[in-house]
Scaffold this motif. Sequence first.
Motif, short mmCIF file in Angstrom:
data_model
loop_
_atom_site.label_atom_id
_atom_site.label_comp_id
_atom_site.label_asym_id
_atom_site.label_seq_id
_atom_site.Cartn_x
_atom_site.Cartn_y
_atom_site.Cartn_z
N GLN A 136 -18.45 -56.18 -50.09
CA GLN A 136 -17.84 -56.37 -51.42
C GLN A 136 -16.60 -57.26 -51.34
OE1 GLN A 136 -19.06 -55.19 -54.18
NE2 GLN A 136 -20.70 -53.98 -53.29
N GLY A 137 -15.73 -56.96 -50.41
CA GLY A 137 -14.49 -57.72 -50.26
C GLY A 137 -14.77 -59.16 -49.86
N ILE A 138 -15.74 -59.34 -48.98
CA ILE A 138 -16.06 -60.68 -48.50
C ILE A 138 -16.62 -61.53 -49.64
CG2 ILE A 138 -17.45 -62.00 -46.86
CD1 ILE A 138 -15.74 -60.33 -45.23
N ILE A 139 -17.52 -60.94 -50.42
CA ILE A 139 -18.10 -61.68 -51.54
C ILE A 139 -17.01 -62.05 -52.53
CG2 ILE A 139 -19.61 -61.50 -53.55
CD1 ILE A 139 -21.53 -59.88 -51.87
N ALA A 140 -16.17 -61.07 -52.84
CA ALA A 140 -15.10 -61.33 -53.80
C ALA A 140 -14.21 -62.47 -53.30
CB ALA A 140 -14.26 -60.07 -53.99
N GLY A 141 -13.88 -62.44 -52.02
CA GLY A 141 -13.04 -63.48 -51.45
C GLY A 141 -13.70 -64.85 -51.52
N THR A 142 -15.00 -64.89 -51.22
CA THR A 142 -15.72 -66.15 -51.26
C THR A 142 -15.74 -66.74 -52.66
OG1 THR A 142 -17.14 -65.15 -49.58
CG2 THR A 142 -17.85 -67.26 -50.48
N VAL A 143 -16.05 -65.88 -53.63
CA VAL A 143 -16.12 -66.36 -55.01
C VAL A 143 -14.75 -66.88 -55.47
CG1 VAL A 143 -16.49 -65.68 -57.39
CG2 VAL A 143 -17.99 -64.83 -55.60
N LEU A 144 -13.72 -66.10 -55.20
CA LEU A 144 -12.38 -66.53 -55.60
C LEU A 144 -12.03 -67.86 -54.94
CD1 LEU A 144 -10.33 -63.22 -55.45
CD2 LEU A 144 -10.76 -64.64 -57.45
N SER A 145 -12.36 -67.99 -53.65
CA SER A 145 -12.04 -69.22 -52.94
C SER A 145 -12.81 -70.40 -53.55
CB SER A 145 -12.43 -69.12 -51.47
OG SER A 145 -11.91 -67.97 -50.92
N PHE A 146 -14.07 -70.16 -53.84
CA PHE A 146 -14.88 -71.23 -54.41
C PHE A 146 -14.30 -71.67 -55.75
CE2 PHE A 146 -18.41 -73.00 -56.85
CZ PHE A 146 -18.91 -73.91 -55.94
N ALA A 147 -13.96 -70.69 -56.57
CA ALA A 147 -13.41 -71.01 -57.88
C ALA A 147 -12.10 -71.77 -57.73
CB ALA A 147 -13.19 -69.73 -58.68
N ARG A 148 -11.29 -71.33 -56.80
CA ARG A 148 -10.01 -71.99 -56.59
C ARG A 148 -10.22 -73.41 -56.05
NH1 ARG A 148 -6.35 -74.25 -57.06
NH2 ARG A 148 -4.18 -74.04 -56.44
N ALA A 149 -11.17 -73.57 -55.11
CA ALA A 149 -11.44 -74.88 -54.52
C ALA A 149 -11.95 -75.85 -55.58
CB ALA A 149 -12.46 -74.74 -53.39
N LEU A 150 -12.78 -75.31 -56.47
CA LEU A 150 -13.34 -76.15 -57.54
C LEU A 150 -12.24 -76.64 -58.47
CD1 LEU A 150 -16.22 -76.96 -58.38
CD2 LEU A 150 -16.17 -75.08 -60.02
#
Lengths: 226, 351
Positions: A136-150
């Motif tokens: 759960q934490g890893i997915i959340a982190g990935t999504v947040l990072s992707f959104a931030r990177a975008l």
Amino acid sequence: MNSLRIATISTALIFFLGIAAAYYVAKLPRLVKGVLDVVLTLPLVLPPTVVGYFLLRLLGPKRTIGLWFLNVFGLRLTMVWYSAIFASAVVAFPLMYRTARGAFESFDITLAQAGRTLGRSNTWIFWRVMMPCCKQGIIAGTVLSFARALGEYGATAMIAGYTPGKTATISTTVYQLWRTGDDEGAMAWVLINLAISAAVLLCVNMLEKKDRRPRRRAAPVSGEVE
Amino acid sequence: MVLQVDIHKDFGKFRLDCSFEAESGQVTGLLGASGCGKSLTLKCIAGIEKPDRGRIVLDGKVLFDLEQHIDLPPQKRRVGYLFQNYALFPNMTVAQNIAAGVQDKAARKATVRRLISSFYLEGQEHKYPRQLSGGQQQRTALARILASGPEVLLLDEPFSALDSYLKWQVELELADILSAFSGPVLFVTHNRDEVQRLCQQVCVLDNGRSQAMMPVHELFEAPRTLSACLLSGCKNVSRAKARLDGRVEALDWGVILDPGQPLPEGLSHIGVRAHYIRPAEGPGPNILPCRVERVVENVFSTVVMLSTPGGNQGFSRLRIELEKARWAALAGREPLWLELPSNDILLLTGD
């Protein structure tokens, strides 16, 4: 779609770097951990232009790393399409790192200990027990990072600049179009950005649901007494 | 096969000094109050924690020795550890959990199938740990441990996570499993009844220090230390002073007792189990007048709390347990004369 390419590559990078950093930092003694934590989280709170400035100082063609790359590989690190990867990776890294570390710290350490007494390697324990438990934490982190990177703009604008069709990302394009008075063009890109972000979040939600469903189906065996 | 343990670890305020030997074919209890270092001892044996000094040897194989710079990783110790919460992998089914213990890929399927049937887990193979009852979880954890082919079993308070109504059944099952296991078994608990039912020998751990190993019956019949006496469930203890005439002055009870046996060196306390104390008709040797302070009705018996001549009024120093009918016959007597039979007086040293 330079933006998607950049966000995807930098997220992939951050995924491994962030998890590795989180894994090792979580094990360190408290003092070292505190210092490293500050250093690794700084890009999150610094203005992106400051991050951009640091990156230029490091990667610019006349600076140490930049010069070395130019000499050895004949590669420029700034003002090319992949420059934005550095910018968005550095800026989004703390999001991955912090969420992953939070997940690792709440991980039940006896599970890892049990794995070791059962003769399993630390690698096995990490991939087969720790990662699934912290999913759960890893997915959340990935999504947040992707959104931030975008959405990265400041550092990207400084290190990659704006060359339409080459280094332009959605966020720099929107700014340029708006600045030059092309309101409709800007609007179009805004809508595209919205659509991508919404699609990403939707995908994640669906993934999470799919992941939970089979367990729920098998669940109602409670009240079982021997 | 023998497991020899002699380990020391310093935590500043708390020190662990633990040494004992455990042999194959018997269950060795480590009995101590919570926080006395029992789990820590097991973790050192398993290789999860590292002692500061000492030696751990299993059947001639050195697992840990500071001087020889040997510190085998847990993976190489072949020590099976049953955690208090069982530590089943929540992301794996019962079958996958058990398979996690099997190193040999070729034998994995067959081993898992065999263990599932011998641990009565048929029909549960594809369930996740949280869908199991406490007893099934424990069986899964044990099956997983045995799948890894351990030479020693370490059990860390295996019943503490269970509801009391499940405990009895699970305990019987565990006893069967343990008797079928060929290596040494260490059983950590704070519960004297579990020691009595499951162990053959017991080592009392008091505040990080291990005491001499003794057969289980000795813990209950003749504990030699105050901590062993308290852990064996004796509620009546008094500070004591040896007298030159061979008798003992029980300071908290205000009475001089004849223990009918030679006094040990370093005597500091005496104890008497509640069910050995007998009501008496009047004064005499080993008899003292008591005042009833409190009466507690249990389901089948009555517990009477008494103050003694040595103690302040209102402060209970002795406690006896009687059948309800017997108490009914005694109630109202003031003072109540009680005899502490000399054969049943436990002479205790500090540690």
